[in-house]
Write a protein that holds these residues in place. Structure first.
Motif, mmCIF file in Angstrom:
data_model
loop_
_atom_site.group_PDB
_atom_site.id
_atom_site.type_symbol
_atom_site.label_atom_id
_atom_site.label_comp_id
_atom_site.label_asym_id
_atom_site.label_seq_id
_atom_site.Cartn_x
_atom_site.Cartn_y
_atom_site.Cartn_z
ATOM 1 N N THR A 165 4.955 -14.706 0.973
ATOM 2 C CA THR A 165 3.872 -13.803 0.598
ATOM 3 C C THR A 165 3.772 -12.687 1.613
ATOM 4 O O THR A 165 4.111 -12.873 2.787
ATOM 5 C CB THR A 165 2.532 -14.561 0.520
ATOM 6 N N THR A 216 0.811 -10.728 1.550
ATOM 7 C CA THR A 216 -0.605 -10.415 1.672
ATOM 8 C C THR A 216 -1.125 -10.879 3.022
ATOM 9 O O THR A 216 -0.575 -11.798 3.630
ATOM 10 C CB THR A 216 -1.414 -11.087 0.551
ATOM 11 N N THR A 217 -2.185 -10.253 3.491
ATOM 12 C CA THR A 217 -2.740 -10.573 4.800
ATOM 13 C C THR A 217 -4.155 -11.129 4.641
ATOM 14 O O THR A 217 -4.742 -11.082 3.561
ATOM 15 C CB THR A 217 -2.770 -9.326 5.693
ATOM 16 N N HIS A 235 -2.131 -3.939 2.956
ATOM 17 C CA HIS A 235 -1.647 -5.131 2.264
ATOM 18 C C HIS A 235 -2.769 -6.091 1.894
ATOM 19 O O HIS A 235 -2.548 -6.987 1.068
ATOM 20 C CB HIS A 235 -0.619 -5.864 3.124
ATOM 21 N N TRP A 236 -3.948 -5.962 2.488
ATOM 22 C CA TRP A 236 -5.016 -6.911 2.167
ATOM 23 C C TRP A 236 -5.770 -6.504 0.915
ATOM 24 O O TRP A 236 -5.824 -7.250 -0.057
ATOM 25 C CB TRP A 236 -5.997 -7.042 3.334
ATOM 26 N N VAL A 264 3.674 -4.241 -2.063
ATOM 27 C CA VAL A 264 2.363 -3.593 -2.145
ATOM 28 C C VAL A 264 2.528 -2.089 -2.331
ATOM 29 O O VAL A 264 1.903 -1.475 -3.199
ATOM 30 C CB VAL A 264 1.537 -3.913 -0.885
ATOM 31 N N LYS A 272 -6.308 -10.127 -7.473
ATOM 32 C CA LYS A 272 -6.281 -10.853 -6.203
ATOM 33 C C LYS A 272 -7.556 -10.634 -5.391
ATOM 34 O O LYS A 272 -7.838 -11.398 -4.464
ATOM 35 C CB LYS A 272 -5.058 -10.441 -5.381
#
Length: 299
Positions: free
Chosen positions: A123, A125-126, A156-157, A237, A280
């Motif tokens: 992944t 994502t952060t 990225h979050w 992203v 998300k």
């Protein structure tokens, strides 16, 4: 044939005997006769369970109104379902929204065939904002200025676009501009070590592998992080933002010059950050997610 008379007995053969010899069910014949006589009312499949509070006609009208009011095009049923719940307090099943949109040809025509599983199974994502940004560039053709470049930087979050820059020559210096915009907006400056703790994800394009680019990024205290070769999903992203940018602001338009492209992408950046809802994030927009994170951190 059942009414035909036997030459030996002088009596009709009869439906039962004919069907037995031919191996044909009599019930089919009786059902056909009943339909022809008009005495049988055809059964219509009914929905099991209690009837919903909002009938399909009213829900379909609400779906059409939501699609008409949305500032984006080609959205799928999940975002329509989420906006109905969040903005209009219409609580219905997501599968019901999907069914009505499918039956009335309201689904997005953009469908990609299922491909083989990607090699990258991790992944990107952060857990918090300003931990990793992704950056990438796209080319757009104009009438007067030919091909121009648009570079962007995306967190990225919460997938918030922190910087976007349109330019004629897409060199290493142009690729630095959205990063500088993001640092100025998120960290308050562009001085030495201002972005310490931030990682920048990018591909192996010539702009990003240039010494001038890497030296400037390190001067800001940002750690370079290159995507895997031939695996664009590791910079997914930024890639996903570019796809949305092209679908919502670029495709289907003819741009006369660079200034028109610049105006279009800057307007899209604000519209995207404020109104584009992501699953998300619990169907919040990037701007709403950033506000929620700020309030949580302040508390």
């Amino acid at each position: 044939m059942s009414r035909a008379t036997s030459t030996g007995t002088g009596k009709p053969y009869g439906l039962q005997r004919v069907c037995r010899v031919l191996g044909f069910p009599r019930s089919t014949i009786y059902a056909g006769r009943a339909r022809e006589s008009g005495n049988v009312v055809p059964l219509v499949a009914q929905r099991r369970g209690p009837k919903p509070e909002m009938p399909d006609a009213a829900l379909l009208e609400a779906i059409r109104a939501d699609l008409a009011a949305s500032p984006f095009t080609g959205e799928e049923h999940r975002k329509v379902w989420a906006r109905l719940r969040i903005l209009r307090d219409i609580r219905v099943s997501r599968t019901r929204v999907l069914r009505l949109m499918r039956e009335n040809t309201l689904l997005s025509p953009h469908r990609r065939p299922q491909d083989k599983s990607a090699q990258h199974d991790s992944t990107i994502t952060t857990s918090r904002p300003n931990e990793m940004w992704g950056t990438d560039g796209v080319r757009i053709e104009t009438v007067a200025d030919g091909w121009v470049w648009v570079f962007s930087a995306v967190d990225h979050w919460h997938a918030c676009c922190v910087g976007i820059h349109a330019v004629k020559t897409g060199n290493r210096f142009a690729a630095l501009q959205p990063i500088a915009q993001g640092l100025l907006g998120e960290f308050g400056g562009t001085g030495a070590e201002v972005g310490r703790g931030l990682t920048l994800r990018m591909d192996h394009g010539s702009q990003y592998t240039a010494d001038d680019f890497l030296n400037q990024v390190r001067f800001w205290g940002v750690t370079p992080s290159f995507a895997f070769v031939a695996e664009p999903q590791t910079n997914g992203v930024a890639e996903r933002f570019n796809r949305t940018l092209k679908e919502q602001a670029i495709h289907g338009r003819i741009f006369r010059n660079l200034e028109e492209v610049r105006a279009a992408v800057v307007e899209f950046k604000d519209r995207y950050n404020r109104h584009w809802r992501l699953e998300k994030l619990g169907f919040m927009s990037p701007h709403e997610a950033r506000q929620a994170a700020t309030l949580k951190e302040a508390a």
